[in-house]
Scaffold this motif. Structure first.
Motif, PDB file in Angstrom:
ATOM      1  N   THR A 258       0.820  -1.211   0.000  1.00  0.00           N
ATOM      2  CA  THR A 258       0.000   0.000   0.000  1.00  0.00           C
ATOM      3  C   THR A 258       0.855   1.263   0.000  1.00  0.00           C
ATOM      4  OG1 THR A 258      -1.791   1.190   1.145  1.00  0.00           O
ATOM      5  CG2 THR A 258      -0.191   0.075   2.545  1.00  0.00           C
ATOM      6  N   PRO A 259       0.386   2.314  -0.688  1.00  0.00           N
ATOM      7  CA  PRO A 259       1.029   3.610  -0.510  1.00  0.00           C
ATOM      8  C   PRO A 259       0.463   4.307   0.723  1.00  0.00           C
ATOM      9  CG  PRO A 259      -0.703   3.790  -2.163  1.00  0.00           C
ATOM     10  CD  PRO A 259      -0.676   2.347  -1.699  1.00  0.00           C
ATOM     11  N   MET A 260       1.187   5.303   1.205  1.00  0.00           N
ATOM     12  CA  MET A 260       0.621   6.201   2.214  1.00  0.00           C
ATOM     13  C   MET A 260      -0.108   7.309   1.468  1.00  0.00           C
ATOM     14  SD  MET A 260       2.495   8.626   5.066  1.00  0.00           S
ATOM     15  CE  MET A 260       2.511   7.502   6.435  1.00  0.00           C
ATOM     16  N   HIS A 261      -1.355   7.538   1.809  1.00  0.00           N
ATOM     17  CA  HIS A 261      -2.120   8.655   1.236  1.00  0.00           C
ATOM     18  C   HIS A 261      -2.590   9.558   2.365  1.00  0.00           C
ATOM     19  CE1 HIS A 261      -3.298   7.041  -3.028  1.00  0.00           C
ATOM     20  NE2 HIS A 261      -2.005   7.297  -2.903  1.00  0.00           N
ATOM     21  N   ASN A 262      -2.132  10.779   2.325  1.00  0.00           N
ATOM     22  CA  ASN A 262      -2.510  11.748   3.354  1.00  0.00           C
ATOM     23  C   ASN A 262      -2.371  11.175   4.761  1.00  0.00           C
ATOM     24  OD1 ASN A 262      -3.029  13.933   1.573  1.00  0.00           O
ATOM     25  ND2 ASN A 262      -4.831  12.800   0.875  1.00  0.00           N
ATOM     26  N   LEU A 263      -1.173  10.683   4.992  1.00  0.00           N
ATOM     27  CA  LEU A 263      -0.697  10.230   6.308  1.00  0.00           C
ATOM     28  C   LEU A 263      -1.255   8.888   6.763  1.00  0.00           C
ATOM     29  CD1 LEU A 263      -0.982  13.654   8.205  1.00  0.00           C
ATOM     30  CD2 LEU A 263       0.886  12.830   6.762  1.00  0.00           C
ATOM     31  N   THR A 264      -2.123   8.289   5.940  1.00  0.00           N
ATOM     32  CA  THR A 264      -2.703   7.012   6.363  1.00  0.00           C
ATOM     33  C   THR A 264      -2.920   6.108   5.151  1.00  0.00           C
ATOM     34  OG1 THR A 264      -4.444   6.022   7.730  1.00  0.00           O
ATOM     35  CG2 THR A 264      -5.100   7.898   6.361  1.00  0.00           C
TER      36      THR A 264
ATOM     37  N   VAL B   4       4.852  -0.709   2.707  1.00  0.00           N
ATOM     38  CA  VAL B   4       4.298   0.654   2.677  1.00  0.00           C
ATOM     39  C   VAL B   4       5.246   1.551   1.882  1.00  0.00           C
ATOM     40  CG1 VAL B   4       3.532   2.625   4.043  1.00  0.00           C
ATOM     41  CG2 VAL B   4       3.310   0.311   4.988  1.00  0.00           C
ATOM     42  N   ALA B   5       4.727   2.180   0.820  1.00  0.00           N
ATOM     43  CA  ALA B   5       5.518   3.151   0.053  1.00  0.00           C
ATOM     44  C   ALA B   5       5.000   4.550   0.351  1.00  0.00           C
ATOM     45  CB  ALA B   5       5.391   2.859  -1.443  1.00  0.00           C
ATOM     46  N   SER B   6       5.923   5.488   0.488  1.00  0.00           N
ATOM     47  CA  SER B   6       5.504   6.867   0.766  1.00  0.00           C
ATOM     48  C   SER B   6       6.439   7.828   0.044  1.00  0.00           C
ATOM     49  CB  SER B   6       5.516   7.147   2.270  1.00  0.00           C
ATOM     50  OG  SER B   6       6.807   6.941   2.789  1.00  0.00           O
ATOM     51  N   GLY B   7       5.884   8.956  -0.342  1.00  0.00           N
ATOM     52  CA  GLY B   7       6.681   9.967  -1.040  1.00  0.00           C
ATOM     53  C   GLY B   7       7.598  10.709  -0.083  1.00  0.00           C
ATOM     54  N   GLY B   8       7.227  10.794   1.183  1.00  0.00           N
ATOM     55  CA  GLY B   8       8.047  11.450   2.204  1.00  0.00           C
ATOM     56  C   GLY B   8       8.511  10.430   3.224  1.00  0.00           C
ATOM     57  N   PHE B   9       9.023  10.930   4.336  1.00  0.00           N
ATOM     58  CA  PHE B   9       9.544  10.044   5.383  1.00  0.00           C
ATOM     59  C   PHE B   9       8.662  10.132   6.617  1.00  0.00           C
ATOM     60  CE2 PHE B   9      13.031  11.101   2.631  1.00  0.00           C
ATOM     61  CZ  PHE B   9      13.697   9.909   2.456  1.00  0.00           C
TER      62      PHE B   9
ATOM     63  N   ASN C  60       9.367  13.658   8.393  1.00  0.00           N
ATOM     64  CA  ASN C  60       8.837  15.016   8.250  1.00  0.00           C
ATOM     65  C   ASN C  60       7.309  15.029   8.321  1.00  0.00           C
ATOM     66  OD1 ASN C  60       8.290  13.761   5.876  1.00  0.00           O
ATOM     67  ND2 ASN C  60       9.387  15.174   4.542  1.00  0.00           N
ATOM     68  N   GLN C  61       6.753  13.929   8.823  1.00  0.00           N
ATOM     69  CA  GLN C  61       5.289  13.847   8.924  1.00  0.00           C
ATOM     70  C   GLN C  61       4.933  12.767   9.936  1.00  0.00           C
ATOM     71  OE1 GLN C  61       3.772  12.411   5.122  1.00  0.00           O
ATOM     72  NE2 GLN C  61       5.597  11.133   4.876  1.00  0.00           N
ATOM     73  N   PRO C  62       3.754  12.874  10.539  1.00  0.00           N
ATOM     74  CA  PRO C  62       3.324  11.803  11.443  1.00  0.00           C
ATOM     75  C   PRO C  62       2.897  10.568  10.651  1.00  0.00           C
ATOM     76  CG  PRO C  62       1.634  13.491  11.298  1.00  0.00           C
ATOM     77  CD  PRO C  62       2.779  13.956  10.451  1.00  0.00           C
TER      78      PRO C  62
ATOM     79  N   GLN D  35      10.454   4.522   1.871  1.00  0.00           N
ATOM     80  CA  GLN D  35      10.084   5.918   2.104  1.00  0.00           C
ATOM     81  C   GLN D  35      10.943   6.861   1.270  1.00  0.00           C
ATOM     82  OE1 GLN D  35       9.603   6.890   6.375  1.00  0.00           O
ATOM     83  NE2 GLN D  35       9.968   4.745   6.805  1.00  0.00           N
ATOM     84  N   GLY D  36      10.340   7.928   0.842  1.00  0.00           N
ATOM     85  CA  GLY D  36      11.093   8.973   0.147  1.00  0.00           C
ATOM     86  C   GLY D  36      10.787   9.019  -1.326  1.00  0.00           C
ATOM     87  N   PRO D  37      11.014  10.189  -1.960  1.00  0.00           N
ATOM     88  CA  PRO D  37      10.719  10.346  -3.383  1.00  0.00           C
ATOM     89  C   PRO D  37      11.662   9.494  -4.224  1.00  0.00           C
ATOM     90  CG  PRO D  37      11.834  12.290  -2.514  1.00  0.00           C
ATOM     91  CD  PRO D  37      11.536  11.403  -1.348  1.00  0.00           C
ATOM     92  N   PRO D  38      11.262   9.210  -5.491  1.00  0.00           N
ATOM     93  CA  PRO D  38      12.044   8.295  -6.321  1.00  0.00           C
ATOM     94  C   PRO D  38      13.522   8.666  -6.409  1.00  0.00           C
ATOM     95  CG  PRO D  38       9.947   8.767  -7.348  1.00  0.00           C
ATOM     96  CD  PRO D  38      10.031   9.640  -6.138  1.00  0.00           C
ATOM     97  N   HIS D  39      13.870   9.983  -6.375  1.00  0.00           N
ATOM     98  CA  HIS D  39      15.291  10.313  -6.524  1.00  0.00           C
ATOM     99  C   HIS D  39      16.117   9.907  -5.300  1.00  0.00           C
ATOM    100  CE1 HIS D  39      13.761  14.079  -4.620  1.00  0.00           C
ATOM    101  NE2 HIS D  39      14.896  13.992  -3.967  1.00  0.00           N
TER     102      HIS D  39
ATOM    103  N   ALA E 206      19.006   5.336  -1.451  1.00  0.00           N
ATOM    104  CA  ALA E 206      19.163   5.824  -0.070  1.00  0.00           C
ATOM    105  C   ALA E 206      17.831   5.747   0.626  1.00  0.00           C
ATOM    106  CB  ALA E 206      19.685   7.248  -0.093  1.00  0.00           C
ATOM    107  N   ARG E 207      16.912   4.997   0.033  1.00  0.00           N
ATOM    108  CA  ARG E 207      15.579   4.924   0.641  1.00  0.00           C
ATOM    109  C   ARG E 207      15.658   4.289   2.015  1.00  0.00           C
ATOM    110  NH1 ARG E 207      10.419   3.747  -3.104  1.00  0.00           N
ATOM    111  NH2 ARG E 207      10.109   5.882  -3.673  1.00  0.00           N
ATOM    112  N   HIS E 208      14.833   4.806   2.896  1.00  0.00           N
ATOM    113  CA  HIS E 208      14.835   4.350   4.278  1.00  0.00           C
ATOM    114  C   HIS E 208      14.081   3.040   4.373  1.00  0.00           C
ATOM    115  CE1 HIS E 208      14.120   4.414   8.580  1.00  0.00           C
ATOM    116  NE2 HIS E 208      15.126   5.265   8.647  1.00  0.00           N
TER     117      HIS E 208
END
Ligand SMILES: Cc1cc2nc3c(=O)[nH]c(=O)nc-3n(C[C@H](O)[C@H](O)[C@H](O)COP(=O)(O)O)c2cc1C
Length: 163
Positions: free
Chosen positions: A68-74, A113-118, A125-127, A152-156, A160-162
């Motif tokens: 699943t991706p994270m969408h709006n923190l959940t 879980v995939a997310s654009g941020g951490f 940088n987000q809960p 976690q983190g954007p594709p670039h 170094a993804r967490h």
């Protein structure tokens, strides 16, 4: 998925792509069916068919993998629609004075879980309302053996993804 088939040839996999084929949102009849002991005993015709089919899929599985991706923190709404169908008082969990008690046999659940941020570690940088929520939702029906893996983190950040 393919790792399971390589490790155990003959393994059958039920794949449910909730993004490509979203489940309907819960409707009024379903809410009525869950609303009281009387309607639980004799639910309105057809109101629990989808829920029953999805629960049986879970019951038939030895291992469950959720990506699943994270969408709006959940979790995204399509995954929430699945949860709304499989968490059912009187069928997959009991409601007791001390809380919900799961009725399904435990089995391993792997959650990617995939997310654009951490949301964990130094760069967070987000809960994170995803992992505590999904973990509790699954354990409330008895699926307590969970392993979360995060990307976690954007594709670039790839490389170094967490994890
Ligand atoms: C509607 C929407 C909401 C999103 N909300 C978040 C968010 O709250 N936090 C986050 O880290 N990423 C968020 N994302 C980014 C997705 O998690 C990310 O695109 C997805 O995990 C796929 O990862 P990828 O683009 O690196 O393949 C959101 C994406 C969409 C489309």
């Amino acid at each position: 998925m393919f790792i399971f088939q390589a490790a155990a040839p003959g393994t059958s996999i039920i794949r449910r792509d909730l993004g490509a084929e979203p489940l309907p949102q819960t409707e009024a009849l379903y809410a009525v069916a869950l609303a009281s002991p009387a309607t639980l005993a004799a639910p309105p015709m057809g109101s629990l068919n989808l829920s029953e089919a999805l629960i049986r899929e879970v019951e038939a599985a030895d291992v469950i993998v959720i990506g699943t991706p994270m969408h709006n923190l959940t979790i995204p709404s399509v995954l929430k629609a699945w949860i709304d169908q499989i968490l059912r008082v009187g069928r997959t969990m009991k409601s007791t004075p001390s809380g919900k008690v799961g009725m399904l046999r435990d089995r391993p659940v792997y959650i990617g879980v995939a997310s654009g941020g951490f949301f964990t570690g130094e760069r967070a940088n987000q809960p994170d309302f995803l992992t505590p929520y999904l973990s509790l939702a699954l354990s409330s029906i008895g699926l307590k053996t969970q392993q979360f893996l995060t990307l976690q983190g954007p594709p670039h950040w790839i490389g170094a993804r967490h994890r």
